[in-house]
Design a protein around this motif. Structure first.
Motif, short mmCIF file in Angstrom:
data_model
loop_
_atom_site.label_atom_id
_atom_site.label_comp_id
_atom_site.label_asym_id
_atom_site.label_seq_id
_atom_site.Cartn_x
_atom_site.Cartn_y
_atom_site.Cartn_z
N LEU A 72 -43.55 -113.53 48.94
CA LEU A 72 -43.66 -113.93 50.35
C LEU A 72 -44.54 -115.15 50.52
N GLU A 74 -44.72 -117.55 48.48
CA GLU A 74 -43.95 -118.73 48.06
C GLU A 74 -42.93 -119.15 49.11
N VAL A 75 -42.33 -118.18 49.79
CA VAL A 75 -41.26 -118.51 50.73
C VAL A 75 -41.72 -118.49 52.18
N GLY A 76 -43.01 -118.28 52.39
CA GLY A 76 -43.52 -118.21 53.74
C GLY A 76 -43.46 -119.54 54.45
N GLN B 24 -40.67 -112.56 57.97
CA GLN B 24 -41.25 -111.98 56.76
C GLN B 24 -40.85 -110.52 56.56
N ILE B 61 -37.60 -115.57 44.82
CA ILE B 61 -38.06 -116.81 45.44
C ILE B 61 -36.90 -117.79 45.57
N ARG B 65 -35.22 -118.92 49.19
CA ARG B 65 -35.23 -120.34 49.55
C ARG B 65 -33.83 -120.91 49.72
#
Lengths: 185, 202
Positions: A72, A74-76, B24, B61, B65
């Protein structure tokens, strides 16, 4: 019986064969003992692997939960993207350094070159000075009395005793010259 | 793993849309649904806890992304995730060609010991022996065959889905499974077969 069906058994066991091939395998294993035995082995292996493989590497709950915050992070949400023409402090410093490296020597170099250059003759002096042996004037013009008087090392007299000619391997063309100038030794 | 978080494809797509908006909690929901299966897949291929964790993190990740690149019309979400994970496993394997030193072990920090299992001691011992024998047998397989076995039996994919994930024809996927069966039988040997007989009664 001619064509065994061992290559189809994996898909047959998992019911992934088209209807025609499934019928073909079913018919063949009723007649072929080797393929029937292979089918039993294939079922056995598939059963063991289907049961044991999912247990291999089962993660602990805390193990997976431990990894989530890193993902999270890293992608926040990230800071707003910089304008394409906006430079960072490092970029500004880099550009200024390049300017100093490139332009300061260029400003200083002319004075340095003038200070350390060798003394050069005046171009007018160069024009009035005859360069020995290099001239564009025709040979006849060089043989005038005035020109000969200016060049005391040049004579028009033919020496009484000429040195014998050097032997040559083959005949050379003789060039006729209006004046033969022999340097005085 | 269940195919869809929330029970339907519409729920999954709604979750993906929330992730695209930077939610999130949506990221966490996707992770909780898929992480266990993807970790097992990575571990089955790499047979190393640390490497499998790294691959899992890397895969999520990358997926989070690049959620905009996921096209539901071209395939299932879990197939897309499997493809990413297998690709990361291959990258990890290439990196492992060069020897590396674990700084944690070098500094004697160690790893967390595995937690106690809720299983009878005899069954746990037999299970442990089987898992050890299976791991040892898997190590003898080539990486391609190990990937095929992990997807086929660890994740329950069909040959068609395996072909999509592995990027090969379906016949190639079937062939790899057949070769893996033969190789595993040889690698398990007499000891492995005895263990299986004890556990399975054949």
């Amino acid at each position: 019986m001619r064509f065994h069906v061992k290559h189809l058994l994996s898909a047959y066991v998992s019911h992934e064969l088209p209807a025609y091939q499934r019928w073909r395998v079913s018919r063949h294993i009723q007649l072929c003992d080797a393929c029937y035995a292979a089918l039993r082995r294939e079922e056995e292996r598939a059963r063991v692997l289907k049961t044991e493989m999912p247990r291999l590497g089962a993660a602990r709950p805390d193990q997976l939960a431990r990894l989530l915050p890193g993902i999270l992070a890293e992608v926040g949400p990230r800071p707003a993207a910089r304008h394409p023409y906006q430079m960072s402090g490092f970029g500004v410093a880099l550009v200024l350094s390049l300017l100093v490296v490139l332009f300061v020597p260029a400003l200083v170099m002319p004075r340095v070159a003038a200070d350390f250059a060798l003394s050069q003759p005046d171009p007018h002096e160069l024009a009035s000075t005859e360069t020995l042996g290099v001239t564009d004037a025709p040979l006849a013009a060089l043989a005038t009395p005035t020109a000969i008087a200016l060049r005391p090392w040049v004579t028009t007299e033919v020496p009484s005793q000429l040195p014998p000619p050097a032997p040559v391997a083959r005949a050379m063309p003789v060039l006729a010259m209006p004046v033969q100038a022999t340097p005085v030794h | 793993m269940d195919t869809y978080p929330g029970g339907s494809k519409e729920a999954l797509l709604a979750l993906v849309d929330r992730c695209k908006g930077g939610d999130q909690t949506a990221y966490a929901e996707l992770y909780e649904h898929y992480a266990a299966g993807l970790y097992r897949l990575a571990y089955s291929i790499l047979l190393d806890v640390g490497d499998a964790e790294d691959v899992l993190q890397d895969a999520f990740i990358y997926a989070f992304r690049n959620l905009r690149n996921y096209n539901p019309d071209r395939g299932e979400f879990h197939t897309w995730m499997y493809t990413i994970t297998v690709s990361r496993c291959r990258n990890m394997r290439r990196r492992r060609i060069l020897p590396t030193i674990d700084l944690g072990q070098l500094l004697l920090l160690g790893l967390e010991p595995s937690g106690p299992r809720q299983e009878a001691p005899e069954a746990a011992l037999a299970r442990h022996d089987i898992q050890t024998a299976l791991s040892a047998a898997l190590r003898t397989l080539s990486p391609r065959l190990r990937e095929a076995v992990a997807l086929r039996y660890g994740q329950g994919l069909t040959f068609r889905e395996m072909a999509d994930v592995l990027g090969c024809p379906q016949k190639t996927a079937e062939s790899r499974i057949r070769l893996a069966h033969d190789a595993l039988s040889s690698a398990l040997g007499e000891h492995g077969r005895l263990l299986l007989e004890e556990l399975w009664g054949f």
